[in-house]
Motif scaffolding. Structure first.
Motif, mmCIF file in Angstrom:
data_model
loop_
_atom_site.group_PDB
_atom_site.id
_atom_site.type_symbol
_atom_site.label_atom_id
_atom_site.label_comp_id
_atom_site.label_asym_id
_atom_site.label_seq_id
_atom_site.Cartn_x
_atom_site.Cartn_y
_atom_site.Cartn_z
ATOM 1 N N ILE A 252 81.405 47.197 -40.782
ATOM 2 C CA ILE A 252 81.296 47.820 -42.102
ATOM 3 C C ILE A 252 81.895 46.891 -43.139
ATOM 4 O O ILE A 252 82.997 46.374 -42.962
ATOM 5 C CB ILE A 252 81.991 49.190 -42.132
ATOM 6 N N ALA A 253 81.168 46.680 -44.218
ATOM 7 C CA ALA A 253 81.639 45.816 -45.302
ATOM 8 C C ALA A 253 81.350 46.478 -46.638
ATOM 9 O O ALA A 253 80.443 47.315 -46.748
ATOM 10 C CB ALA A 253 80.964 44.448 -45.240
ATOM 11 N N GLY A 254 82.107 46.096 -47.645
ATOM 12 C CA GLY A 254 81.816 46.535 -48.997
ATOM 13 C C GLY A 254 80.763 45.633 -49.617
ATOM 14 O O GLY A 254 80.497 44.530 -49.126
ATOM 15 N N ARG A 255 80.154 46.092 -50.680
ATOM 16 C CA ARG A 255 79.131 45.289 -51.332
ATOM 17 C C ARG A 255 79.769 44.115 -52.063
ATOM 18 O O ARG A 255 80.731 44.272 -52.802
ATOM 19 C CB ARG A 255 78.327 46.137 -52.302
ATOM 20 N N SER A 256 79.228 42.924 -51.849
ATOM 21 C CA SER A 256 79.751 41.719 -52.472
ATOM 22 C C SER A 256 79.414 41.703 -53.954
ATOM 23 O O SER A 256 78.377 42.222 -54.384
ATOM 24 C CB SER A 256 79.170 40.482 -51.781
ATOM 25 N N SER A 257 80.300 41.088 -54.744
ATOM 26 C CA SER A 257 80.070 40.985 -56.189
ATOM 27 C C SER A 257 79.126 39.842 -56.531
ATOM 28 O O SER A 257 78.628 39.772 -57.656
ATOM 29 C CB SER A 257 81.405 40.783 -56.915
ATOM 30 N N TRP A 258 78.871 38.929 -55.591
ATOM 31 C CA TRP A 258 78.007 37.774 -55.862
ATOM 32 C C TRP A 258 76.889 37.618 -54.849
ATOM 33 O O TRP A 258 76.178 36.619 -54.851
ATOM 34 C CB TRP A 258 78.845 36.498 -55.895
ATOM 35 N N MET A 259 76.701 38.623 -53.983
ATOM 36 C CA MET A 259 75.694 38.524 -52.948
ATOM 37 C C MET A 259 75.098 39.912 -52.694
ATOM 38 O O MET A 259 75.821 40.908 -52.653
ATOM 39 C CB MET A 259 76.352 37.993 -51.659
ATOM 40 N N THR A 260 73.779 39.983 -52.553
ATOM 41 C CA THR A 260 73.133 41.256 -52.270
ATOM 42 C C THR A 260 73.393 41.669 -50.823
ATOM 43 O O THR A 260 73.714 40.821 -49.983
ATOM 44 C CB THR A 260 71.621 41.166 -52.508
ATOM 45 N N PRO A 261 73.262 42.967 -50.502
ATOM 46 C CA PRO A 261 73.438 43.392 -49.111
ATOM 47 C C PRO A 261 72.485 42.657 -48.165
ATOM 48 O O PRO A 261 72.854 42.346 -47.023
ATOM 49 C CB PRO A 261 73.137 44.888 -49.165
#
Length: 393
Positions: A252-261
């Protein structure tokens, strides 16, 4: 610091009136003394820090538990000799160098006093943080982390964005599935490749504050969480290797601020495929957005996530094919295997370009599904293959 450098550069240009020789002598003074003191620092560290080094200047003689660094000592003496000659023979360089040294010494002295006050405030803040005991291990395994196979890894890095951890604590039953909060300590430059990393470098104040936040959220949710720090020069490789060794079921990861899922999943999937011994179980990668929206991806070989319309399309093809003589026992997977085999053949021919372009043009999973009208009875099917020699169906 940036502003200070700009101001000093302007002062140096104005004070020298742009004289190239004056600037060159001052520059030479700074360079040679910088090299000399760096060499001296390395020489002192040879005696004060006996830890194993990955790179070392040659010509070293063992002596009573110490190492006599002949090579490094010769370099240091040569540099100080050149620096001494420069100090005696270059009057302009000596004066300007001493002035700059005094200015910088004053700046650093004042900065040190200011930082001491900040450290005192930080120590007060640290006392409110949780204290952790670091158990260092060379390899990650279910035994060293004390988790069961089929666990869930939650990736954490920014203590200001732990919404995905909070959601993971809500949806994970820790009584049945162990939860691992993992952060990757990124190693760069000469730090990369070290085997025995000092604890204060691996688990810094930042990690301490981060895991304090993690523990606080876990305690609030009434769940147990296992903490893990993995040093690596490649974040996605560290995640994939850890998941493989822990026999993890969910990441599980959070959504990156510079990369799409999708990019996150692609990078992690590529790192997963590079593993030498990939586990056979399916691993799900979940990206949780700021509004708790969840996107699921799967690593390695896995069944495709088909929509209801796509499944119905395969079923319609199966219904039509099984009405042919001798194909009554054909199954749905036979339809899919045949289609994939024909696709593989086209990719090995000149038609590859057309296939690739058609795949690029797909915007959604159902945009390119051809219209397919299934006949309800044999009389409605207009096909010469369905007529026998007498012309009856």
């Amino acid at each position: 610091m940036i502003n200070l450098i700009v101001i000093l550069q302007l002062v140096a240009i104005i004070a020298s009136r742009g004289n190239t020789y004056t600037l060159g002598e001052a520059y030479a003074f700074g360079v040679i003394w910088s090299f000399a003191f760096k060499a001296l620092a390395m020489l002192v560290l040879r005696f004060r820090d006996k830890s194993k080094r990955e790179w070392k200047v040659p010509f070293n003689i063992p002596l009573d538990g110490y190492e006599l660094p002949i090579g490094l000592g010769v370099i240091t003496v040569l540099l100080f000799s050149v620096a001494g000659v420069n100090l005696i023979t270059k009057e302009v360089a000596t004066i300007s160098g001493i002035v700059f040294t005094i200015v910088f010494f004053t700046i650093f002295l004042v900065s040190e006093k200011i930082n001491e006050r900040q450290r005192a405030e930080e120590i007060h803040t640290t006392s409110a943080m949780d204290q952790f005991r670091l158990a260092a291990n060379e390899n990650v395994s279910t035994e060293t982390v004390a988790v069961r196979p089929g666990n869930t890894i939650v990736l954490v890095r920014d203590y200001n964005t732990l919404g995905h951890l909070k959601k993971a604590l809500e949806i994970t039953h820790t009584g049945k599935t162990d939860l691992v909060a993992m952060t990757v300590h990124l190693m760069r430059g000469p730090d990369t490749g070290y085997e025995d990393i000092a604890e204060d470098r691996l688990f810094s104040r930042y990690e301490q504050y981060l895991f304090s936040k993690v523990v606080a959220l876990a305690e609030k949710a009434g769940k147990t969480v296992h903490l893990l720090v993995v040093p690596s020069s490649d974040i996605f490789q560290a995640i994939s290797m850890t998941a493989a060794r822990l026999a993890t079921r969910d990441i599980i990861a959070g959504r990156s601020s510079w990369m799409t899922p999708e990019q996150q999943a692609k990078n992690l999937g590529e790192a997963w495929e590079r593993l030498a011994n990939k586990p056979h179980q399916r691993v799900r990668f979940r990206v949780i957005g700021p509004n708790d929206e969840i996107k699921d991806f799967y690593l390695g070989a896995h069944a495709p996530d088909l929509t209801d319309e796509e499944i119905q399309f395969i079923h319609n093809l199966w219904l039509d094919i099984t009405r042919e003589r001798g194909l009554e026992n054909v199954r749905h997977k036979d339809i899919v295997i045949l289609a994939l085999a024909q696709l593989a053949e086209k990719l090995r021919t000149e038609a590859r370009g057309n296939v690739v372009e058609r795949l690029r043009s797909l915007k959604t999973s159902s945009d390119e599904l051809p219209t397919f009208k299934l006949s309800r009875n044999f009389e409605e099917i207009d096909s010469p293959r369905r007529l026998d020699k007498t012309g009856t169906s």
